[in-house]
Design an enzyme around this catalytic site. Structure first.
Site, PDB file in Angstrom:
ATOM      1  N   ASP A   1      -6.504   8.341  16.121  1.00 20.69           N
ATOM      2  CA  ASP A   1      -6.595   8.484  14.663  1.00 20.69           C
ATOM      3  C   ASP A   1      -7.839   7.798  14.115  1.00 20.69           C
ATOM      4  O   ASP A   1      -8.574   8.361  13.321  1.00 20.69           O
ATOM      5  CB  ASP A   1      -5.326   7.970  13.961  1.00 20.69           C
ATOM      6  CG  ASP A   1      -5.097   6.490  14.179  1.00 20.69           C
ATOM      7  OD1 ASP A   1      -4.814   6.095  15.324  1.00 20.69           O
ATOM      8  OD2 ASP A   1      -5.219   5.715  13.214  1.00 20.69           O
TER       9      ASP A   1
ATOM     10  N   ASP B   1     -12.033   1.782  15.115  1.00 23.93           N
ATOM     11  CA  ASP B   1     -12.560   0.739  14.243  1.00 23.93           C
ATOM     12  C   ASP B   1     -13.344  -0.240  15.130  1.00 23.93           C
ATOM     13  O   ASP B   1     -14.506   0.008  15.435  1.00 23.93           O
ATOM     14  CB  ASP B   1     -11.384   0.082  13.516  1.00 23.93           C
ATOM     15  CG  ASP B   1     -11.830  -0.845  12.407  1.00 23.93           C
ATOM     16  OD1 ASP B   1     -12.268  -0.338  11.369  1.00 23.93           O
ATOM     17  OD2 ASP B   1     -11.747  -2.068  12.590  1.00 23.93           O
TER      18      ASP B   1
ATOM     19  N   PHE C   1      -8.959   1.032   3.906  1.00 27.17           N
ATOM     20  CA  PHE C   1      -7.827   1.389   4.749  1.00 27.17           C
ATOM     21  C   PHE C   1      -7.356   2.775   4.355  1.00 27.17           C
ATOM     22  O   PHE C   1      -7.060   3.037   3.191  1.00 27.17           O
ATOM     23  CB  PHE C   1      -6.698   0.365   4.632  1.00 27.17           C
ATOM     24  CG  PHE C   1      -5.654   0.543   5.690  1.00 27.17           C
ATOM     25  CD1 PHE C   1      -5.875   0.064   6.981  1.00 27.17           C
ATOM     26  CD2 PHE C   1      -4.466   1.210   5.419  1.00 27.17           C
ATOM     27  CE1 PHE C   1      -4.923   0.246   7.978  1.00 27.17           C
ATOM     28  CE2 PHE C   1      -3.510   1.394   6.415  1.00 27.17           C
ATOM     29  CZ  PHE C   1      -3.742   0.910   7.689  1.00 27.17           C
ATOM     30  N   VAL C   2      -7.287   3.673   5.331  1.00 26.73           N
ATOM     31  CA  VAL C   2      -7.029   5.076   5.058  1.00 26.73           C
ATOM     32  C   VAL C   2      -5.584   5.431   5.413  1.00 26.73           C
ATOM     33  O   VAL C   2      -5.059   4.983   6.443  1.00 26.73           O
ATOM     34  CB  VAL C   2      -8.018   5.962   5.851  1.00 26.73           C
ATOM     35  CG1 VAL C   2      -7.785   7.436   5.540  1.00 26.73           C
ATOM     36  CG2 VAL C   2      -9.460   5.571   5.524  1.00 26.73           C
TER      37      VAL C   2
ATOM     38  N   ASP D   1      -0.453   5.815   8.470  1.00 23.64           N
ATOM     39  CA  ASP D   1       0.489   5.084   7.621  1.00 23.64           C
ATOM     40  C   ASP D   1      -0.070   3.746   7.154  1.00 23.64           C
ATOM     41  O   ASP D   1      -1.007   3.197   7.738  1.00 23.64           O
ATOM     42  CB  ASP D   1       1.784   4.814   8.398  1.00 23.64           C
ATOM     43  CG  ASP D   1       1.589   3.759   9.480  1.00 23.64           C
ATOM     44  OD1 ASP D   1       0.726   3.969  10.358  1.00 23.64           O
ATOM     45  OD2 ASP D   1       2.269   2.706   9.432  1.00 23.64           O
TER      46      ASP D   1
ATOM     47  N   ARG E   1       2.521   8.706   5.605  1.00 21.42           N
ATOM     48  CA  ARG E   1       2.135   9.637   6.671  1.00 21.42           C
ATOM     49  C   ARG E   1       2.213  11.088   6.215  1.00 21.42           C
ATOM     50  O   ARG E   1       1.511  11.958   6.723  1.00 21.42           O
ATOM     51  CB  ARG E   1       3.075   9.500   7.876  1.00 21.42           C
ATOM     52  CG  ARG E   1       2.836   8.307   8.740  1.00 21.42           C
ATOM     53  CD  ARG E   1       3.612   8.474  10.048  1.00 21.42           C
ATOM     54  NE  ARG E   1       3.968   7.201  10.639  1.00 21.42           N
ATOM     55  CZ  ARG E   1       3.154   6.476  11.393  1.00 21.42           C
ATOM     56  NH1 ARG E   1       1.935   6.901  11.632  1.00 21.42           N
ATOM     57  NH2 ARG E   1       3.542   5.330  11.900  1.00 21.42           N
TER      58      ARG E   1
HETATM   59  P1  5GP Z   1      -9.403  -0.668  16.659  1.00 22.29           P
HETATM   60  O1  5GP Z   1      -8.653  -1.103  17.897  1.00 22.29           O
HETATM   61  O2  5GP Z   1     -10.433   0.378  16.959  1.00 22.29           O
HETATM   62  O3  5GP Z   1      -9.954  -1.825  15.899  1.00 22.29           O
HETATM   63  O4  5GP Z   1      -8.321  -0.072  15.681  1.00 22.29           O
HETATM   64  C1  5GP Z   1      -7.776   1.177  15.865  1.00 22.29           C
HETATM   65  C2  5GP Z   1      -6.342   1.245  15.368  1.00 22.29           C
HETATM   66  O5  5GP Z   1      -6.143   0.484  14.167  1.00 22.29           O
HETATM   67  C3  5GP Z   1      -6.028   2.699  15.005  1.00 22.29           C
HETATM   68  O6  5GP Z   1      -5.483   3.406  16.084  1.00 22.29           O
HETATM   69  C4  5GP Z   1      -5.055   2.538  13.840  1.00 22.29           C
HETATM   70  O7  5GP Z   1      -3.733   2.467  14.323  1.00 22.29           O
HETATM   71  C5  5GP Z   1      -5.429   1.234  13.198  1.00 22.29           C
HETATM   72  N1  5GP Z   1      -6.291   1.497  12.034  1.00 22.29           N
HETATM   73  C6  5GP Z   1      -7.610   1.152  11.899  1.00 22.29           C
HETATM   74  N2  5GP Z   1      -8.086   1.539  10.707  1.00 22.29           N
HETATM   75  C7  5GP Z   1      -7.078   2.178  10.080  1.00 22.29           C
HETATM   76  C8  5GP Z   1      -6.975   2.823   8.800  1.00 22.29           C
HETATM   77  O8  5GP Z   1      -7.905   2.899   7.987  1.00 22.29           O
HETATM   78  N3  5GP Z   1      -5.763   3.374   8.491  1.00 22.29           N
HETATM   79  C9  5GP Z   1      -4.684   3.320   9.348  1.00 22.29           C
HETATM   80  N4  5GP Z   1      -3.548   3.878   8.939  1.00 22.29           N
HETATM   81  N5  5GP Z   1      -4.750   2.724  10.569  1.00 22.29           N
HETATM   82  C10 5GP Z   1      -5.939   2.160  10.922  1.00 22.29           C
HETATM   83 MG    MG Z   2      -0.670   2.364  12.297  1.00 17.19          MG
END
Ligand code: 5GP
Ligand code: MG
Length: 170
Positions: free
Chosen positions: A92, A95, A144-145, A151, A157
């Site tokens: 999804d 980040d 935050f999206v 969600d 969702r």
């Molecule tokens: P990373 O490990 O790359 O820092 O974070 C990835 C995970 O953080 C994604 O799979 C998601 O579950 C959560 N996440 C990061 N940014 C967002 C966002 O803007 N919205 C949502 N709903 N989840 C996010």
């Molecule tokens: Mg999540």
């Protein structure tokens, strides 16, 4: 808390169609296995699968402890062997990259023929580990999206578009 959409459902459908066409061309003659990272990528992967014009399979994994980099655990593994398969990991949001890097590492141990990453959302400026993204629908700023399967603490969702939530979950 929720304002105008960042990306409406028509824009999402357009990007899904474009990525589906690209995958169908890039993987022509093969049967790629798309592995979704649950739960937020569930809607994206199902729309993407519908946009493919080549044979394909869909499976999923889920991870816990995402985001902070400590103790990410593969909570649910794929059901089928992936050795020799052309795998596309469908997430999804990338980040920091820690979550998908972990998933990619665990899947690469099993010798897929190839492995590519597809993400709905990307925040490249937030990256702390190097991860190669082959397909992405949208680059997003530091908001935050939610919506389209994503969600905020279990909510939103069901929204058909992608929205900025006013705050980040704690
Ligand atoms: P990373 O490990 O790359 O820092 O974070 C990835 C995970 O953080 C994604 O799979 C998601 O579950 C959560 N996440 C990061 N940014 C967002 C966002 O803007 N919205 C949502 N709903 N989840 C996010
Ligand atoms: Mg999540």
């Amino acid at each position: 808390m929720i304002g105008d959409p960042l990306f409406d459902s028509e824009s999402i459908a357009g990007r899904v169609a474009a990525i589906g066409a690209a995958i169908s061309q890039d993987y022509r003659g093969t049967t790629p296995l798309m592995i979704a990272v649950l739960g937020a990528a569930a809607r994206f992967v199902s729309d993407l699968a519908r946009a493919l014009t080549i044979p394909h399979e869909v499976d999923c994994v889920s991870v816990t402890g995402y985001g902070d980099g400590d103790g990410i655990v593969l909570e649910k593994d794929v059901a089928m062997p992936i050795g020799g398969r052309h795998v596309i990991v469908v997430g999804d949001t990338v980040d920091t990259g820690l979550t998908l890097q972990y998933v990619v590492k665990r899947l690469l141990e099993r010798g897929p023929a190839s492995l590519a990453v597809c993400t709905l959302l990307d925040r490249p400026h937030r990256r702390i580990v190097d991860i190669k993204i082959k397909y992405r629908a949208f680059e997003v700023p530091d908001v935050f999206v939610v919506g389209y399967g994503l969600d905020y603490l279990g909510r939103y969702r069901e929204l058909p578009a992608l929205y900025a939530h006013g705050t980040w979950p704690v």
